[in-house]
Motif scaffolding. Sequence first.
Motif, PDB file in Angstrom:
ATOM      1  N   TYR A 162       0.844  -1.201   0.000  1.00  0.00           N
ATOM      2  CA  TYR A 162       0.000   0.000   0.000  1.00  0.00           C
ATOM      3  C   TYR A 162       0.885   1.259   0.000  1.00  0.00           C
ATOM      4  CZ  TYR A 162      -3.091   3.617   1.884  1.00  0.00           C
ATOM      5  OH  TYR A 162      -3.776   4.779   2.082  1.00  0.00           O
ATOM      6  N   GLN A 163       1.926   1.213   0.829  1.00  0.00           N
ATOM      7  CA  GLN A 163       2.818   2.377   0.903  1.00  0.00           C
ATOM      8  C   GLN A 163       3.575   2.578  -0.412  1.00  0.00           C
ATOM      9  OE1 GLN A 163       4.963   1.210   4.474  1.00  0.00           O
ATOM     10  NE2 GLN A 163       4.070   2.950   5.525  1.00  0.00           N
ATOM     11  N   LEU A 164       3.984   1.459  -1.009  1.00  0.00           N
ATOM     12  CA  LEU A 164       4.686   1.547  -2.293  1.00  0.00           C
ATOM     13  C   LEU A 164       3.767   2.172  -3.344  1.00  0.00           C
ATOM     14  CD1 LEU A 164       7.280   0.679  -3.867  1.00  0.00           C
ATOM     15  CD2 LEU A 164       6.014  -1.359  -4.526  1.00  0.00           C
ATOM     16  N   ALA A 165       2.512   1.716  -3.324  1.00  0.00           N
ATOM     17  CA  ALA A 165       1.531   2.262  -4.273  1.00  0.00           C
ATOM     18  C   ALA A 165       1.350   3.755  -4.022  1.00  0.00           C
ATOM     19  CB  ALA A 165       0.212   1.518  -4.135  1.00  0.00           C
ATOM     20  N   SER A 166       1.299   4.146  -2.749  1.00  0.00           N
ATOM     21  CA  SER A 166       1.118   5.566  -2.414  1.00  0.00           C
ATOM     22  C   SER A 166       2.297   6.372  -2.920  1.00  0.00           C
ATOM     23  CB  SER A 166       1.022   5.767  -0.903  1.00  0.00           C
ATOM     24  OG  SER A 166      -0.006   5.003  -0.396  1.00  0.00           O
ATOM     25  N   THR A 167       3.493   5.849  -2.730  1.00  0.00           N
ATOM     26  CA  THR A 167       4.686   6.586  -3.151  1.00  0.00           C
ATOM     27  C   THR A 167       4.758   6.677  -4.668  1.00  0.00           C
ATOM     28  OG1 THR A 167       5.726   5.374  -1.369  1.00  0.00           O
ATOM     29  CG2 THR A 167       7.157   6.768  -2.672  1.00  0.00           C
ATOM     30  N   CYS A 223      -0.407  16.096   8.137  1.00  0.00           N
ATOM     31  CA  CYS A 223      -1.257  14.902   8.111  1.00  0.00           C
ATOM     32  C   CYS A 223      -1.769  14.777   6.671  1.00  0.00           C
ATOM     33  CB  CYS A 223      -2.392  15.100   9.115  1.00  0.00           C
ATOM     34  SG  CYS A 223      -3.450  13.668   9.285  1.00  0.00           S
ATOM     35  N   SER A 224      -0.915  14.200   5.839  1.00  0.00           N
ATOM     36  CA  SER A 224      -1.204  14.182   4.404  1.00  0.00           C
ATOM     37  C   SER A 224      -1.635  12.788   3.959  1.00  0.00           C
ATOM     38  CB  SER A 224       0.062  14.632   3.652  1.00  0.00           C
ATOM     39  OG  SER A 224      -0.061  14.353   2.284  1.00  0.00           O
ATOM     40  N   LEU A 225      -2.853  12.692   3.478  1.00  0.00           N
ATOM     41  CA  LEU A 225      -3.430  11.436   2.969  1.00  0.00           C
ATOM     42  C   LEU A 225      -3.427  10.329   4.018  1.00  0.00           C
ATOM     43  CD1 LEU A 225      -1.881  11.605  -0.590  1.00  0.00           C
ATOM     44  CD2 LEU A 225      -4.248  12.081   0.050  1.00  0.00           C
ATOM     45  N   ILE A 274       6.502   9.790  11.965  1.00  0.00           N
ATOM     46  CA  ILE A 274       5.965   8.500  12.411  1.00  0.00           C
ATOM     47  C   ILE A 274       5.158   7.848  11.282  1.00  0.00           C
ATOM     48  CG2 ILE A 274       5.847   9.126  14.862  1.00  0.00           C
ATOM     49  CD1 ILE A 274       2.798   9.439  14.554  1.00  0.00           C
ATOM     50  N   ASP A 275       5.079   6.534  11.332  1.00  0.00           N
ATOM     51  CA  ASP A 275       4.218   5.804  10.404  1.00  0.00           C
ATOM     52  C   ASP A 275       3.863   4.451  11.023  1.00  0.00           C
ATOM     53  OD1 ASP A 275       3.476   6.155   7.230  1.00  0.00           O
ATOM     54  OD2 ASP A 275       3.374   4.095   7.942  1.00  0.00           O
ATOM     55  N   LEU A 276       2.683   3.948  10.629  1.00  0.00           N
ATOM     56  CA  LEU A 276       2.249   2.624  11.087  1.00  0.00           C
ATOM     57  C   LEU A 276       3.273   1.575  10.690  1.00  0.00           C
ATOM     58  CD1 LEU A 276      -1.517   2.374  10.103  1.00  0.00           C
ATOM     59  CD2 LEU A 276      -0.552   2.571  12.387  1.00  0.00           C
ATOM     60  N   ASN A 277       3.920   1.781   9.544  1.00  0.00           N
ATOM     61  CA  ASN A 277       4.911   0.831   9.058  1.00  0.00           C
ATOM     62  C   ASN A 277       6.137   1.611   8.595  1.00  0.00           C
ATOM     63  OD1 ASN A 277       5.937  -1.693   8.152  1.00  0.00           O
ATOM     64  ND2 ASN A 277       5.410  -1.089   6.064  1.00  0.00           N
ATOM     65  N   GLN A 325       8.173   3.832  14.044  1.00  0.00           N
ATOM     66  CA  GLN A 325       6.987   3.011  13.756  1.00  0.00           C
ATOM     67  C   GLN A 325       5.993   3.195  14.900  1.00  0.00           C
ATOM     68  OE1 GLN A 325       7.344  -0.423  11.493  1.00  0.00           O
ATOM     69  NE2 GLN A 325       6.186  -1.676  12.922  1.00  0.00           N
ATOM     70  N   GLN A 326       4.922   3.933  14.630  1.00  0.00           N
ATOM     71  CA  GLN A 326       3.978   4.267  15.697  1.00  0.00           C
ATOM     72  C   GLN A 326       2.617   4.618  15.120  1.00  0.00           C
ATOM     73  OE1 GLN A 326       4.433   8.183  17.743  1.00  0.00           O
ATOM     74  NE2 GLN A 326       4.642   6.958  19.598  1.00  0.00           N
ATOM     75  N   ASP A 327       1.575   4.172  15.811  1.00  0.00           N
ATOM     76  CA  ASP A 327       0.210   4.584  15.476  1.00  0.00           C
ATOM     77  C   ASP A 327      -0.025   5.915  16.188  1.00  0.00           C
ATOM     78  OD1 ASP A 327      -2.495   5.010  15.322  1.00  0.00           O
ATOM     79  OD2 ASP A 327      -3.058   2.959  15.825  1.00  0.00           O
ATOM     80  N   PHE A 328      -0.331   6.944  15.413  1.00  0.00           N
ATOM     81  CA  PHE A 328      -0.535   8.261  16.029  1.00  0.00           C
ATOM     82  C   PHE A 328      -1.603   8.206  17.123  1.00  0.00           C
ATOM     83  CE2 PHE A 328      -2.943  12.365  15.931  1.00  0.00           C
ATOM     84  CZ  PHE A 328      -1.994  13.101  16.619  1.00  0.00           C
ATOM     85  N   MET A 329      -2.618   7.353  16.926  1.00  0.00           N
ATOM     86  CA  MET A 329      -3.713   7.280  17.889  1.00  0.00           C
ATOM     87  C   MET A 329      -3.241   6.684  19.224  1.00  0.00           C
ATOM     88  SD  MET A 329      -5.867   8.743  16.128  1.00  0.00           S
ATOM     89  CE  MET A 329      -7.437   8.664  16.969  1.00  0.00           C
ATOM     90  N   ILE A 382       2.844  12.931  10.366  1.00  0.00           N
ATOM     91  CA  ILE A 382       2.106  11.683  10.610  1.00  0.00           C
ATOM     92  C   ILE A 382       1.954  10.974   9.266  1.00  0.00           C
ATOM     93  CG2 ILE A 382      -0.034  10.672  11.511  1.00  0.00           C
ATOM     94  CD1 ILE A 382      -0.579  13.358  12.939  1.00  0.00           C
ATOM     95  N   GLY A 383       2.270   9.696   9.208  1.00  0.00           N
ATOM     96  CA  GLY A 383       2.155   8.959   7.945  1.00  0.00           C
ATOM     97  C   GLY A 383       3.294   9.339   7.025  1.00  0.00           C
ATOM     98  N   CYS A 384       4.517   9.137   7.509  1.00  0.00           N
ATOM     99  CA  CYS A 384       5.694   9.577   6.742  1.00  0.00           C
ATOM    100  C   CYS A 384       6.265   8.415   5.928  1.00  0.00           C
ATOM    101  CB  CYS A 384       6.741  10.111   7.713  1.00  0.00           C
ATOM    102  SG  CYS A 384       8.238  10.624   6.880  1.00  0.00           S
ATOM    103  N   ASN A 440      -7.904   9.748   5.387  1.00  0.00           N
ATOM    104  CA  ASN A 440      -8.730   8.917   4.493  1.00  0.00           C
ATOM    105  C   ASN A 440      -8.377   7.437   4.612  1.00  0.00           C
ATOM    106  OD1 ASN A 440      -6.328  10.173   3.105  1.00  0.00           O
ATOM    107  ND2 ASN A 440      -6.786   8.541   1.655  1.00  0.00           N
ATOM    108  N   PHE A 441      -7.228   7.147   5.188  1.00  0.00           N
ATOM    109  CA  PHE A 441      -6.801   5.762   5.410  1.00  0.00           C
ATOM    110  C   PHE A 441      -7.513   5.178   6.636  1.00  0.00           C
ATOM    111  CE2 PHE A 441      -3.966   2.676   7.403  1.00  0.00           C
ATOM    112  CZ  PHE A 441      -3.499   1.932   6.335  1.00  0.00           C
ATOM    113  N   VAL A 442      -7.933   6.069   7.554  1.00  0.00           N
ATOM    114  CA  VAL A 442      -8.623   5.627   8.779  1.00  0.00           C
ATOM    115  C   VAL A 442     -10.008   5.115   8.362  1.00  0.00           C
ATOM    116  CG1 VAL A 442      -9.485   6.434  11.019  1.00  0.00           C
ATOM    117  CG2 VAL A 442      -7.324   7.315  10.128  1.00  0.00           C
ATOM    118  N   LYS A 466       1.571  11.145  -9.729  1.00  0.00           N
ATOM    119  CA  LYS A 466       0.443  11.772 -10.405  1.00  0.00           C
ATOM    120  C   LYS A 466       0.234  13.206  -9.927  1.00  0.00           C
ATOM    121  CE  LYS A 466      -2.602  11.089 -13.448  1.00  0.00           C
ATOM    122  NZ  LYS A 466      -2.120  10.802 -14.790  1.00  0.00           N
ATOM    123  N   ARG A 467       0.456  13.414  -8.622  1.00  0.00           N
ATOM    124  CA  ARG A 467       0.163  14.756  -8.131  1.00  0.00           C
ATOM    125  C   ARG A 467       1.431  15.608  -8.034  1.00  0.00           C
ATOM    126  NH1 ARG A 467      -0.130  12.095  -2.594  1.00  0.00           N
ATOM    127  NH2 ARG A 467       1.420  13.261  -1.453  1.00  0.00           N
ATOM    128  N   GLY A 468       2.496  15.153  -8.703  1.00  0.00           N
ATOM    129  CA  GLY A 468       3.678  15.995  -8.814  1.00  0.00           C
ATOM    130  C   GLY A 468       4.625  15.841  -7.647  1.00  0.00           C
TER     131      GLY A 468
END
Length: 336
Positions: free
Chosen positions: A131-136, A225-227, A193-196, A204-208, A172-174, A230-232, A142-144
């Motif tokens: 999922y992270q690879l796809a996001s990167t 807190c970028s994208l 921080i990032d979940l993974n 490696q940390q869940d912000f919540m 958050i979500g780096c 919507n993952f939550v 696509k969005r520059g």
Amino acid sequence: MVGKKKRSGLLRRPKSITGNHTVPKSIKPQNARQLIRRFHVLEKNKFSIIDKIKRINNIPNLTTENYREILSKTKLFKDSYDKSFEEHKNTLTKKSFELITIDDSLTESELYQKLASIDAEVEIRGGLKAYQLASTQGQNGKRGGDSSKRLVEWLKESLYSHKLENATALEIGCLSPDNAISTSGLFTEVSRIDLNSQHHLILQQDFMERPLPTDSSEKFNLISCSLVVNFVPDSRLRGEMLLRITKFLKKPTNSSISSLFFVLPLPCVTSSRYFDKDSLNKIMKHLGFTEVHYYEAKKVAYWLYDWSGEVSNLNNHFKKQEIHAGPNKNNFCITL
Ligand SMILES: C[S@@+](CC[C@H](N)C(=O)[O-])C[C@H]1O[C@@H](n2cnc3c(N)ncnc32)[C@H](O)[C@@H]1O
């Protein structure tokens, strides 16, 4: 120090049926977008199933992270989940896009089976790493590129230039420590921080679950807190995430900022049955945020908010209700 937690749920190490990792080295943009959408569907359904199991068995602390540990003690779970997981792992392929329906007619055993089919599919698709690879690779290209470039552009404006001395930031979500937010030199310190975590400089940390600050030195002048929201998978948890962000922001002063850089996929605010830009700004206003900048790209919307330091009394104020009827709408919402 990066704290590696025991992996569970989406954090489980991705393995194929043969035990090999299945995360590809690169993904075509179109496949990346499809994969991202599928992960969101899987996560959302998993969340609904856990919610139902939680109520059926009266286990209030059951989450998408701990359900295996808690439920594997019961025979029904072991019999239904384990068998279904193996079956799905052996039959599902990356091309399967099974429709998942979760309703009240499902028995407890069927809920476990559905949960197993989701987990098997996540594993086959390569887990959170894919999922992270796809996001990167997909979305970013696509969005520059890195979204924090826009943040840095905004912060370099005169409005902020005298307010950034000794400023700190939390991302958050780096996905990378080389993002503009880290390399711009605008911040004396950037915590990531990032979940993974994919890098030793990302915790490696869940912000919540990040411990709440005990004093101002553990708070930040800027949170990115970028994208992530919507993952939550649930509208209530999205609202909780936004509220939680305010607990990590320093109070603004005449010489220092207190701001939030926020990014959502554009359809969250342009094509939802329950949500739009106005709804977001009402929630943000309640949380003490004022929109300073907004930019709409083809697929993504960016905001920079300044925080006043005060949150209004919240009492289930922002509920899920239809505001845009019609076909082809999505169900994205944030409630508070
Ligand atoms: C779509 S990626 C976005 C990454 C990057 N911020 C960007 O804008 O391209 C979402 C990231 O948020 C992370 N994430 C989601 N929920 C999180 C949470 N509760 N705490 C920390 N990271 C989270 C995911 O692990 C994933 O790497």
